[in-house]
Design an enzyme around this catalytic site. Structure first.
Site, PDB file in Angstrom:
ATOM      1  N   ARG A  85     -10.580  16.110   7.108  1.00 40.71           N
ATOM      2  CA  ARG A  85     -11.324  16.454   5.877  1.00 40.71           C
ATOM      3  C   ARG A  85     -12.728  16.938   6.218  1.00 40.71           C
ATOM      4  O   ARG A  85     -13.372  16.408   7.124  1.00 40.71           O
ATOM      5  CB  ARG A  85     -11.436  15.226   4.962  1.00 40.71           C
ATOM      6  CG  ARG A  85     -10.118  14.825   4.365  1.00 40.71           C
ATOM      7  CD  ARG A  85     -10.254  13.553   3.534  1.00 40.71           C
ATOM      8  NE  ARG A  85      -9.293  12.573   3.969  1.00 40.71           N
ATOM      9  CZ  ARG A  85      -9.329  11.282   3.664  1.00 40.71           C
ATOM     10  NH1 ARG A  85     -10.316  10.808   2.929  1.00 40.71           N
ATOM     11  NH2 ARG A  85      -8.409  10.465   4.095  1.00 40.71           N
ATOM     12  N   GLU A  91      -8.374  -4.947   4.902  1.00 38.80           N
ATOM     13  CA  GLU A  91      -8.242  -4.710   3.464  1.00 38.80           C
ATOM     14  C   GLU A  91      -7.084  -5.501   2.866  1.00 38.80           C
ATOM     15  O   GLU A  91      -7.166  -6.005   1.748  1.00 38.80           O
ATOM     16  CB  GLU A  91      -8.044  -3.214   3.200  1.00 38.80           C
ATOM     17  CG  GLU A  91      -9.319  -2.432   3.441  1.00 38.80           C
ATOM     18  CD  GLU A  91      -9.092  -0.940   3.557  1.00 38.80           C
ATOM     19  OE1 GLU A  91      -9.106  -0.273   2.526  1.00 38.80           O
ATOM     20  OE2 GLU A  91      -8.902  -0.446   4.690  1.00 38.80           O
ATOM     21  N   ASN A 109       0.874  -1.175   0.000  1.00 39.30           N
ATOM     22  CA  ASN A 109       0.000   0.000   0.000  1.00 39.30           C
ATOM     23  C   ASN A 109       0.912   1.225   0.000  1.00 39.30           C
ATOM     24  O   ASN A 109       1.498   1.568   1.019  1.00 39.30           O
ATOM     25  CB  ASN A 109      -0.871  -0.040   1.265  1.00 39.30           C
ATOM     26  CG  ASN A 109      -1.850   1.110   1.326  1.00 39.30           C
ATOM     27  OD1 ASN A 109      -1.836   2.004   0.479  1.00 39.30           O
ATOM     28  ND2 ASN A 109      -2.697   1.109   2.337  1.00 39.30           N
ATOM     29  N   ARG A 123      -2.481  -2.143  -3.538  1.00 34.77           N
ATOM     30  CA  ARG A 123      -3.710  -1.360  -3.392  1.00 34.77           C
ATOM     31  C   ARG A 123      -3.580  -0.111  -4.274  1.00 34.77           C
ATOM     32  O   ARG A 123      -2.581   0.623  -4.176  1.00 34.77           O
ATOM     33  CB  ARG A 123      -3.877  -0.931  -1.932  1.00 34.77           C
ATOM     34  CG  ARG A 123      -5.001   0.058  -1.768  1.00 34.77           C
ATOM     35  CD  ARG A 123      -5.017   0.673  -0.405  1.00 34.77           C
ATOM     36  NE  ARG A 123      -6.069   1.647  -0.332  1.00 34.77           N
ATOM     37  CZ  ARG A 123      -5.928   2.870   0.158  1.00 34.77           C
ATOM     38  NH1 ARG A 123      -4.769   3.265   0.644  1.00 34.77           N
ATOM     39  NH2 ARG A 123      -6.948   3.683   0.189  1.00 34.77           N
ATOM     40  N   HIS A 144     -12.693   3.277  -0.462  1.00 35.58           N
ATOM     41  CA  HIS A 144     -12.792   2.238   0.578  1.00 35.58           C
ATOM     42  C   HIS A 144     -13.537   1.002   0.065  1.00 35.58           C
ATOM     43  O   HIS A 144     -14.089   0.235   0.851  1.00 35.58           O
ATOM     44  CB  HIS A 144     -13.573   2.727   1.827  1.00 35.58           C
ATOM     45  CG  HIS A 144     -12.852   3.699   2.678  1.00 35.58           C
ATOM     46  ND1 HIS A 144     -13.496   4.737   3.301  1.00 35.58           N
ATOM     47  CD2 HIS A 144     -11.560   3.787   3.055  1.00 35.58           C
ATOM     48  CE1 HIS A 144     -12.628   5.437   4.013  1.00 35.58           C
ATOM     49  NE2 HIS A 144     -11.437   4.883   3.877  1.00 35.58           N
TER      50      HIS A 144
END
Ligand code: ADP
Length: 408
Positions: A247, A391, A12, A96, A186
């Site tokens: 965010r 994940e 990742n 990923r 996601h």
């Protein structure tokens, strides 16, 4: 190619970091994991072997992703704490990738053409896709050519959304010309946890209407109808939807141009303001971390308390909206660092939701921490669950199944 061993390296990568996990897919255990970060600005490696508790960290020199990848190989294969003798023992590498846009609706094997297409999408994900390409190239340079690489996209699961869910109210020509639309993110996590929930409920996922709440530093909520994503809260980028660590989530677009004007921000500065200075951090003034905000709220900090109120309220609204979109609700699931660990957030979200058939078992909810567990009351029409995500494991599963297919 040795697929008998079934070791998969999951990567990742970001612009300055390369996180990795080496998984043994015989029993899906993690052999080693770590992070090579500060790429381009120094270098640091942090490496762990979960089975022995071995931990190692060191300052390094990583001018590019290639040196970081070489270090990853070194920590996995050398010294008395090595977990493998050579990278040739690895069956495949799974990467990923954040943005696959409309080009990639499932995982695929890496070829030069695939790398170029991922790079071609960099304009849609400037922070992510080009660094992914740097890691893909570094991996090809450092590892034997015989090891296949697979790319798994965050956006792929959401490619089943219908146009009414993914189009913005902007001129249609700009969707056609510039690919401006909702992509959702996601996806790997939402796919993993919704499938895991169906199994736990002993139901076929094709019969279930699930609202999947992935709440972490970045958060997104997805309507999963019959195992397919039909709508999601993140949009063109991972900035849309609910408030997150730093965010802002959804805001009236006119507020954006107004603030730019007031602060004299250019587009880049405005993007930094919305991505790095807003959310929990900007609202509370305390921290981007949910634990700090909850602690401050419990100690009487009003802005921190308001921040947690806003978070819970926004999640609640998505559950209502997505239940309407799916014409029903069988289950709500919570995952991610906040979803798995914060009973306060889950309780606040599920309060006063009886009209939707949600009744929480308050005690079960307070006890639940990081494990797969049902937290709704026995008479709750819609079930509520905590479902830990993984994940990396799903990326490794996709990788193994793709290379097995391509070997047949
Ligand atoms: P990322 O999106 O970077 O993968 P995580 O899924 O790890 O992040 O989530 C990080 C968030 O989870 C942080 O806001 C953190 O405060 C929150 N979190 C982690 N553990 C707990 C806990 N025990 N209680 C409440 N919040 C927690």
């Amino acid at each position: 190619m040795n697929i008998a061993m079934k070791l998969v390296l999951v990567v990742n990568s970001g612009s300055s970091s390369l996180k990795y996990q080496l998984l043994n897919m015989e029993d899906e255990s993690c052999l080693a994991k770590g992070n090579c970060d500060r790429i381009g600005i120094g270098g640091h490696v942090k490496h762990q072997v979960p089975s022995t508790g071995y931990e190692y960290s060191e300052d390094c020199v990583f001018p590019t992703h290639t040196e970081a990848f070489e270090k990853l190989v070194e920590v996995l294969t050398t010294g008395e704490n090595r977990v493998i003798d050579s990278m040739a023992e690895i069956s495949a590498v799974g990467h990923r990738i954040v943005q696959g846009a409309e080009i990639f609706n499932k995982a695929c094997l890496v070829t030069e053409e695939v790398i170029e297409k991922i790079d071609g999408l960099s304009e849609l994900a400037p922070v992510h896709n080009h660094p992914h390409v740097l890691a893909l190239r570094a991996c090809s340079k450092v590892l034997p050519k015989s090891i296949p690489q697979v790319v798994v996209f965050d956006t792929a699961f959401h490619q089943t959304m219908p146009p009414k869910a993914y189009l913005f109210g902007l001129p249609y020509e700009d969707y056609e010309k510039y690919a401006v639309r909702k992509y959702g993110f996601h996806g790997t996590s939402h796919r993993f946890v919704s499938a895991r929930l169906a199994k736990a409920m002993e139901r076929d996922i094709s019969e279930l209407k699930i609202v999947s709440c992935h709440l972490g530093n970045g958060s997104s909520i997805t309507a999963v109808d019959g195992g397919k994503s039909v709508d999601t809260s993140m949009g063109f980028t991972p900035l849309d939807g609910i408030i997150m660590g730093t965010r802002c989530g959804a805001v009236d677009p006119s507020a954006v141009t107004y603030v730019m004007d007031k602060h004299g921000f250019n587009a880049h500065e405005m993007s930094e303001y919305m991505n790095k200075k807003s959310g929990f951090l900007g609202l509370s003034g305390v921290s981007s971390d949910n634990r700090d905000v909850c602690k401050a709220a419990a100690e009487g900090d009003k802005r921190a308390a308001l921040t947690t109120e806003i978070l819970k309220y926004q999640i609640k609204k998505y559950i209502g909206a997505f239940s309407a979109a799916m014409n029903g609700l069988d289950a709500v699931l919570f995952t991610g660092g906040i979803g798995e660990n914060s009973w306060e957030v889950r309780e606040g979200v599920c309060e006063n939701m009886e009209f939707l058939g949600i009744r929480l078992d308050r005690e079960a909810n307070r006890q639940a921490k990081g494990e797969l567990v049902k937290i709704s009351a026995p008479d709750s029409r819609a079930e509520v669950w905590v479902v830990p995500t993984n994940e990396e494991l799903l990326i490794a599963r996709d990788t193994i199944s793709l290379i097995s297919e391509s070997c047949q």
